[in-house]
Motif scaffolding. Structure first.
Motif, short mmCIF file in Angstrom:
data_model
loop_
_atom_site.label_atom_id
_atom_site.label_comp_id
_atom_site.label_asym_id
_atom_site.label_seq_id
_atom_site.Cartn_x
_atom_site.Cartn_y
_atom_site.Cartn_z
N UNK A 81 0.63 -1.21 0.17
CA UNK A 81 -0.57 0.30 -0.31
C UNK A 81 0.71 1.90 0.24
N UNK A 82 1.83 1.01 0.62
CA UNK A 82 2.81 2.18 0.61
C UNK A 82 3.36 2.83 -0.49
N UNK A 83 4.13 1.56 -1.35
CA UNK A 83 5.27 1.81 -2.23
C UNK A 83 4.04 2.46 -3.63
N UNK A 90 -3.83 6.90 -5.35
CA UNK A 90 -4.64 6.88 -4.32
C UNK A 90 -4.83 5.63 -3.98
N UNK A 91 -4.52 4.75 -2.52
CA UNK A 91 -4.51 3.93 -2.14
C UNK A 91 -4.81 3.51 -0.20
N UNK A 265 0.00 6.72 4.59
CA UNK A 265 -1.50 5.83 4.04
C UNK A 265 -2.78 5.54 4.43
N UNK A 266 -4.00 5.96 4.48
CA UNK A 266 -5.08 5.44 5.30
C UNK A 266 -5.95 4.29 5.29
N UNK A 267 -5.88 3.86 6.00
CA UNK A 267 -5.72 2.14 6.68
C UNK A 267 -7.14 2.21 7.09
#
Length: 292
Positions: A81-83, A90-91, A265-267
């Motif tokens: 996700x960070x990558x 937009x992840x 990154x939103x989680x």
């Protein structure tokens, strides 16, 4: 010297959850805040996301055995996700919530590892937003209502030898796996064999992750088979009038939780049924919200 997971997490800079939400088009009105760094999505926000947002791409990270360095499916998911975020996409990632049993056992926490973690790590691994406590309470309320039904005349003719609903606690406590309850005389209930599972092995946990909205949650709870009567016919939670009370206890636990990774990154971290008894992944509501 390489920093430990907890050192990395504690030294990290956290964006406010409002700033994290803004990255995916959410406003303060879409959130129920649990301090500066945690929030739940409101039902109105969930409905709007589903009705107005174009579907994105869903990437499923399947089970992977952790290596000696600890890279399991959570770490791979966060790192991926960070990558993708760093690559300009937009992840949003979706993960299960940790259970206190494994957290305090050999396995440890479930927020990733190294520089691929969701934070605030200690909060997520411990009480978080109270979802697992609500699920534990709902499960045990159903058990209490079942025993009270038998105590107060047993209108449904439930056979105490054929009760399949167990109590739960979100800890590894093997001494409670098989117990006898109702001892102490007529005012203390009807003696019978019982037992405790861990909260994440509860059918309530599986239902939370499968439910699509509050009405679907109530319907699924009502269909839970808690035992059988003397004619060996199934008795459900609805038969003893328990579905409404349980749904009220779970009304907030059903809402996905928003946090962030070390790279902001939103989680969505929500739900956590064990894979040996259910589907072993986060909730449908969180996955749908993250992927549209």
């Amino acid at each position: 010297m390489v920093a430990s997971d907890i050192q990395i997490a504690q030294e990290a800079h956290l964006d406010s959850i409002l700033a994290v939400a803004k990255k995916v088009g959410l406003s303060e009105d879409d959130l129920e805040l649990y301090g500066k760094y945690k929030a739940k999505l409101t039902y109105d926000a969930l409905t709007r996301i589903e009705e107005e947002t174009t579907a994105g791409k869903l990437i499923l990270v399947t089970a992977i055995n952790p290596t000696a360095a600890g890279e399991g499916k959570s770490t791979v998911t966060v790192g991926l996700g960070d990558a993708l975020t760093k690559s300009g996409h937009q992840t949003m990632i979706a993960l299960r919530e940790p259970s206190l049993g494994p957290v305090f056992g050999l396995k440890g926490g479930a927020t990733g590892g190294g520089y691929a973690q969701v934070i605030p790590m200690e909060d997520i691994n411990l009480h978080f937003t109270g979802d697992f406590h609500a699920i534990t309470s709902a499960n045990n309320l159903l058990a209490a209502m079942l025993d009270n039904h038998i105590q107060q005349g047993n209108e449904r003719q439930i056979d105490a030898r054929r009760i399949v609903w167990k109590r739960v606690v979100d800890l590894n406590d093997r001494a409670l796996r098989q117990v006898v309850i109702g001892l102490g005389g007529p005012f203390q209930g009807v003696p019978r064999q019982d037992g405790f599972d861990i909260t994440v092995a509860s059918e309530i946990m599986a239902i939370i992750c499968l439910a699509r909205d509050i009405d679907d949650l109530k319907r699924r709870i009502g269909a839970i088979v808690v035992g059988y009567n003397y004619a060996k016919q199934p008795i459900t939670a609805k038969d003893i009038g328990a579905e409404g009370a349980l749904t009220v206890l779970l009304k907030d636990a059903l809402k996905p939780n928003l946090v962030q990774t070390l790279e902001h990154t939103p989680a969505l971290v929500h739900g956590g049924p064990f894979a040996n008894i259910a589907h072993g992944c986060n909730s449908i509501m969180a996955t749908k919200s993250a992927s549209i």
